[in-house]
Design a protein around this motif. Structure first.
Motif, PDB file in Angstrom:
ATOM      1  N   LYS A  35       8.032  -2.241   5.959  1.00 50.64           N
ATOM      2  CA  LYS A  35       7.401  -2.663   4.700  1.00 50.64           C
ATOM      3  C   LYS A  35       6.386  -3.774   4.928  1.00 50.64           C
ATOM      4  O   LYS A  35       5.313  -3.779   4.311  1.00 50.64           O
ATOM      5  CB  LYS A  35       8.474  -3.111   3.706  1.00 50.64           C
ATOM      6  N   LEU A  38       3.039  -2.416   6.159  1.00 54.44           N
ATOM      7  CA  LEU A  38       2.239  -1.825   5.089  1.00 54.44           C
ATOM      8  C   LEU A  38       1.687  -2.907   4.165  1.00 54.44           C
ATOM      9  O   LEU A  38       0.521  -2.863   3.769  1.00 54.44           O
ATOM     10  CB  LEU A  38       3.065  -0.808   4.300  1.00 54.44           C
ATOM     11  N   VAL A  43      -1.339  -2.324   1.455  1.00 55.91           N
ATOM     12  CA  VAL A  43      -0.839  -1.142   0.764  1.00 55.91           C
ATOM     13  C   VAL A  43       0.115  -1.568  -0.350  1.00 55.91           C
ATOM     14  O   VAL A  43       1.006  -2.388  -0.129  1.00 55.91           O
ATOM     15  CB  VAL A  43      -0.117  -0.191   1.753  1.00 55.91           C
ATOM     16  N   MET A  45       3.079  -0.540  -3.093  1.00 57.65           N
ATOM     17  CA  MET A  45       4.182   0.427  -3.176  1.00 57.65           C
ATOM     18  C   MET A  45       4.855   0.296  -4.535  1.00 57.65           C
ATOM     19  O   MET A  45       5.263  -0.793  -4.911  1.00 57.65           O
ATOM     20  CB  MET A  45       5.204   0.162  -2.075  1.00 57.65           C
ATOM     21  N   GLU A 109      -4.497   7.068  -2.453  1.00 57.53           N
ATOM     22  CA  GLU A 109      -3.175   7.039  -3.092  1.00 57.53           C
ATOM     23  C   GLU A 109      -2.374   8.221  -2.577  1.00 57.53           C
ATOM     24  O   GLU A 109      -2.878   9.349  -2.549  1.00 57.53           O
ATOM     25  CB  GLU A 109      -3.294   7.136  -4.611  1.00 57.53           C
ATOM     26  N   SER A 121       7.809   7.321  -4.404  1.00 63.40           N
ATOM     27  CA  SER A 121       6.965   6.127  -4.517  1.00 63.40           C
ATOM     28  C   SER A 121       5.506   6.529  -4.469  1.00 63.40           C
ATOM     29  O   SER A 121       5.144   7.557  -3.882  1.00 63.40           O
ATOM     30  CB  SER A 121       7.246   5.158  -3.366  1.00 63.40           C
ATOM     31  N   TYR A 123       2.043   5.034  -3.051  1.00 62.98           N
ATOM     32  CA  TYR A 123       1.413   4.027  -2.206  1.00 62.98           C
ATOM     33  C   TYR A 123      -0.068   3.998  -2.590  1.00 62.98           C
ATOM     34  O   TYR A 123      -0.730   5.037  -2.562  1.00 62.98           O
ATOM     35  CB  TYR A 123       1.538   4.359  -0.725  1.00 62.98           C
ATOM     36  N   ALA A 126      -3.934   3.132   0.343  1.00 59.22           N
ATOM     37  CA  ALA A 126      -3.271   3.681   1.536  1.00 59.22           C
ATOM     38  C   ALA A 126      -4.244   4.252   2.560  1.00 59.22           C
ATOM     39  O   ALA A 126      -3.812   4.829   3.551  1.00 59.22           O
ATOM     40  CB  ALA A 126      -2.274   4.756   1.104  1.00 59.22           C
TER      41      ALA A 126
END
Length: 167
Positions: A35, A38, A43, A45, A109, A121, A123, A126
């Motif tokens: 996580k 990202l 990004v 989430m 996305e 989810s 993102y 992205a």
């Protein structure tokens, strides 16, 4: 403060229990690093709680449209959706070709789901994610909002990753 509490708990456990603690902490760290990577890339989430069931159904409908219910049962599709690729019921790219295809796709996305989870989810931002970002994840499905392609990283080192684009 919390570290002292954790150390106190660890000190109270017998040696044979520490292996279990180690693997639990390793899992937590791996998930955190996934996580964080990202997040560091910018990004976003967001869990899509209300829409998830519909999105999962759309993934099923889109990416298995030419596979019969009997074939799905034969390959244990309900256990792992990615069996459509490992059992060669759906043509796809595999391994490095799959990774490269995912890396080159437009993905501002993307939807992200895990096998067996009822939550999908979204993102955002992205476009910078690459296949390598998901190497620590198991049975993860990534796909664009238009359901034109999907990328799957499995828990099996000899299966996948897979990339499939709808023609």
């Amino acid at each position: 403060m919390i570290r002292d509490k954790i150390n106190k708990i660890l000190d109270s456990l017998p040696e044979e229990e520490l292996n279990e603690v180690y693997w639990s902490i390793s899992y937590i760290q791996e998930n955190y690093m996934f996580k964080k990577n990202l997040f560091d890339k910018g990004v976003g989430m967001k869990g899509l709680y209300d829409e998830s069931e519909e999105i999962i159904e759309m993934w099923d409908k889109t990416f298995t449209q030419n596979i019969s219910e009997a074939e799905k049962e034969e390959i244990y599709y309900e256990q792992y959706k990615w069996h459509i690729f490992s059992y060669k019921k759906q043509d796809c790219l595999i391994e490095e070709k799959a990774r490269k295809a995912f890396d080159t796709m437009s993905k501002d996305e993307i939807y992200v789901m895990y096998e067996g989870s009822p939550i999908v989810s979204l993102y955002t931002n992205a476009k910078v994610v690459i296949a390598k970002d998901f190497d620590s994840q198991h049975d993860i499905y990534l796909f664009d909002k238009d359901f034109t392609w999907t990328y799957i990283h499995t828990h099996e080192s000899m299966c996948g990753p897979y990339f499939y684009e709808v023609n």
